[in-house]
Design an enzyme around this catalytic site. Structure first.
Site, short mmCIF file in Angstrom:
data_model
loop_
_atom_site.label_atom_id
_atom_site.label_comp_id
_atom_site.label_asym_id
_atom_site.label_seq_id
_atom_site.Cartn_x
_atom_site.Cartn_y
_atom_site.Cartn_z
N SER B 139 6.08 -4.55 -3.07
CA SER B 139 5.32 -5.75 -3.42
C SER B 139 4.49 -5.54 -4.68
O SER B 139 4.10 -4.41 -5.00
CB SER B 139 4.39 -6.10 -2.26
OG SER B 139 3.42 -7.05 -2.66
N TYR B 152 -2.87 -3.25 2.66
CA TYR B 152 -1.45 -3.54 2.52
C TYR B 152 -0.98 -3.07 1.14
O TYR B 152 0.06 -2.40 1.02
CB TYR B 152 -1.24 -5.04 2.67
CG TYR B 152 0.16 -5.54 2.41
CD1 TYR B 152 0.49 -6.12 1.17
CD2 TYR B 152 1.15 -5.47 3.38
CE1 TYR B 152 1.77 -6.59 0.93
CE2 TYR B 152 2.44 -5.95 3.14
CZ TYR B 152 2.73 -6.50 1.91
OH TYR B 152 3.99 -6.98 1.66
#
Lengths: 426, 248
Positions: B139, B152
């Protein structure tokens, strides 16, 4: 959250539950209504102040028999997806409406019809079975021999009998993704009937476009399209991405009698010259799909689509309808005329009846609302009916005239399911 | 025709990936996930779409001890492994993770630790066979830790760095490593987020990802492409200014 219908009218608010996997039970929300791709024009796919169960991600195939062409798939599978995946294998949809952006569930719930109605009937005639999840948390396997009454209620049942989970349909074999097409100009509706009659047996796909704005000698000219699949062996699909998009809402007045007249003239002159040609299935069946969000051309006010069917014995009502519409100078450039075949619709609430169907759009405003009430009266008198999938304004009275089997249907409705439409007309 | 292992096969992007690979091709699949009925639904779909074979394997990927077996089983069932896609993970809740370390641990386990463990076995297998392409879903959140999701983000940063080195190692034996750095993707993982023009659909990701496998690309890729420009800017924002971006 607000999901819309294709006519962008009425505006409603609902809670939305999106399914990524086939649910094993229904949520406790009340009332609920399945929502596919929202291509119904009016409020039959809306549930104001209720909950919508969005199904378009339920698009997995379950099985396919390449010998018989029988396909079982989840209810959110779009007709477009089926074309992309099965045309290359030599299979086409048995019946298709004017847009491929509808789900399997939606096609069944509206018992959609297409240009080949006179040859093969409605979508429901090609559904072998379906599995329905109801508020008793049971899954019902429905077909002609099992839960038959529920089967015939669910076809054309507007999502009101429960959530269709999966369905098995019969695809049609093809040897080409191209259609031999004839385009024949006609000067009046009687000529249209002649053309329909003479084309019925030989041509599988027939439809006419009629000009509701030009009316010289009190006649409506039009173009008759008839076609059959080619056998040339090319099985290319359409391009999934469209180059044309309507990115904004046009101003409400963009479509007016002046612009529509201009468009109609151009459309008529250009197409009558084409005569015979080979057309890919995409422009033949789905001319409007090429323009994503074409509904925005009508502006934020939204638009009504009016589609009715007039039984043969009262076909003069078509003339009356066209007279009213042409006089009002309010119609759209998308007026369609077609002859329905004799095949009896399966669903209690299905629309097609043997006769002639007329479909066209109107902007949402006071005059059109009044006009459509007038058209309803003509349709009622002619013992015809108006298509629910397109409706946003028929009255309770009209509804009961148009759908006398509603009392029978009501018994099969699921108590937890409801829609803005059904609440409006009952 | 490839032998493809998909880990986290029930992910929306993984499903779209599998479907995309079957356009004009037939492959063997080994699908790994937690939910048997979901795996079965995917398997049926892929079979209709022309998969040569589909095996499913139910496994919670947080059980690190199961990973060696997963790779061995895949290789045994498919008689080899050509392509691998690691697609599992959770978004987690940043606010919860800040007060409750269990949440932090889950985020790190699901997005970094379990990936490293799987890659350990996968990399050794492919190195031995001198053949394969490994793709891992990472990501843009890993490019720079942001206030709103740095736990995250750190896991993604970790896996991106791991893959960067692994790429060099495996390049020696003609094995490619693709790091897929995505921005906002409209999927079940993000269903509570309001969507906008920056959001991509899983199908769009898959459309761009499959050719990378076919062309045996070995690098980091931003999908969609525009994130490269966005993140380049974000990475260069001086800390003094970055400190003011409390809502980013």
């Amino acid at each position: 959250m607000s999901k819309q219908s294709w006519g962008l009218f009425p505006h409603t608010t609902s809670e939305v539950i999106t399914y990524n996997w086939l649910p094993k039970s229904l949520p406790k929300n009340n009332p609920i209504l399945p929502y596919g791709l929202g291509r119904s024009y009016g409020d039959s796919c809306l549930n104001d102040q209720g909950t919508l169960l969005v199904t378009d991600r339920l698009n997995r195939y379950i099985s396919f028999d390449p010998l018989t062409g029988i396909l079982e798939a989840e209810c959110g599978t779009s007709l477009e997806q089926i074309l992309l995946d099965f045309v290359p294998r030599g299979w086409f949809l048995p019946v298709t409406p004017g847009t491929k952006f509808v789900t399997l569930g939606g096609a069944i719930a509206n018992d959609v019809h297409g240009k080949n109605h006179h040859a093969v009937g409605n979508f429901g005639h090609h559904v072998l079975s379906l599995r329905l999840l109801r508020s008793d948390q049971q899954v019902y396997h429905c077909h002609h021999q099992e839960n038959a009454d529920l089967f015939f209620a669910t076809i054309g049942g507007l999502g009101l009998t429960g959530l269709i989970l999966t369905a098995k349909i019969q695809l049609t074999p093809i040897q080409s993704s191209y259609i031999h097409q004839d385009i024949i100009a006609f000067d009046n509706v009687d000529d249209f009937y002649e053309l329909s009659k003479s084309s019925m047996n030989q041509y599988k796909y027939n439809v006419a476009w009629i000009d509701c704005f030009s009316n010289s000698n009190k006649q409506n000219r039009g173009l008759f399209y008839r076609g059959n699949f080619s056998t040339d062996g090319r099985l290319d699909t359409h391009q999934a991405k469209s180059l044309l998009q309507v990115p904004i809402y046009f101003p409400n007045q963009a479509l007016n009698s002046f612009t529509i007249k201009g468009f109609n003239e151009l459309y008529y002159q250009v197409n009558r010259l084409k005569k015979s040609n080979l057309a890919h299935y995409n422009p033949f069946f789905y001319p409007l799909d090429a323009i994503h969000h074409w509904n925005r051309i009508y502006g934020r006010q939204g638009f009504y689509q009016y589609q009715c069917v007039i039984p043969w014995q009262n076909k003069q009502a078509i003339h009356s309808l066209l007279k009213e519409i042409t006089q009002a100078q309010m119609g759209s450039f998308l007026a369609v005329l077609k002859v329905f075949g004799e095949k009896k619709s399966l669903g209690m609430m299905s629309f097609p009846e043997p006769g002639i169907t007329l479909a066209l759009d109107f902007p949402v405003n006071q005059e059109s609302t009044k006009l459509l009430e007038k058209l309803d009266l003509i349709t009622i008198e002619a013992q015809g009916k108006v298509y629910i999938a397109k409706d946003a304004r028929m009255s309770k009275n009209s509804f009961h005239h148009f759908y006398p089997r509603f009392n029978e249907f009501q018994k099969m409705m699921d108590p937890q399911f409801s829609s803005s439409f059904i609440r409006r007309v009952t | 025709m490839k032998k493809i292992i998909v880990i986290g096969a029930t992910s929306a992007i993984a499903q779209a990936f599998c479907k995309e690979t079957l356009k004009n091709n037939h492959h063997h699949f080994f699908l790994v996930g937690r939910d048997e009925s979901k795996l079965k639904a995917i398997a049926q779909d892929l079979q209709v779409r022309g998969a040569k074979s589909v095996e499913t394997h139910v496994q919670d990927l947080n059980e690190l001890s199961s990973h060696a077996d997963i790779i061995n089983l895949a290789a045994a069932k498919m008689l080899g492994i050509d392509w691998a896609l690691i697609a599992h993970g959770i978004l987690g809740e940043q606010k919860t993770a800040e007060v409750n370390f269990t949440e932090s641990l889950e985020i790190i386990q699901s997005n970094y630790l379990s990936q490293v463990s799987l890659l350990h076995h996968l990399a050794n297998y492919m190195e031995k066979h001198k053949n394969g392409v490994i793709g891992v879903l990472s990501s843009v959140a890993g490019d720079r830790g942001r206030r709103s999701n740095y736990i995250y983000g750190s896991a993604k940063a970790g896996i991106t760095a791991y893959l960067s080195g692994l790429r060099v190692r495996l390049n020696q034996v003609n094995v490619q490593v693709i790091t897929v750095k995505m921005g906002f993707v409209d999927s079940p993982m993000t269903q509570n987020f309001k969507k906008g023009p920056l959001w991509a659909k899983p199908e769009q990701i898959a459309e761009k990802l499959v050719p990378l496998y076919q062309q045996q690309i070995s690098r980091e890729v931003y999908l969609p492409k525009f994130w490269f420009f966005v993140m380049t800017i974000i990475k260069f924002i001086p800390t003094k200014i970055f400190l003011k971006l409390k809502n980013l």
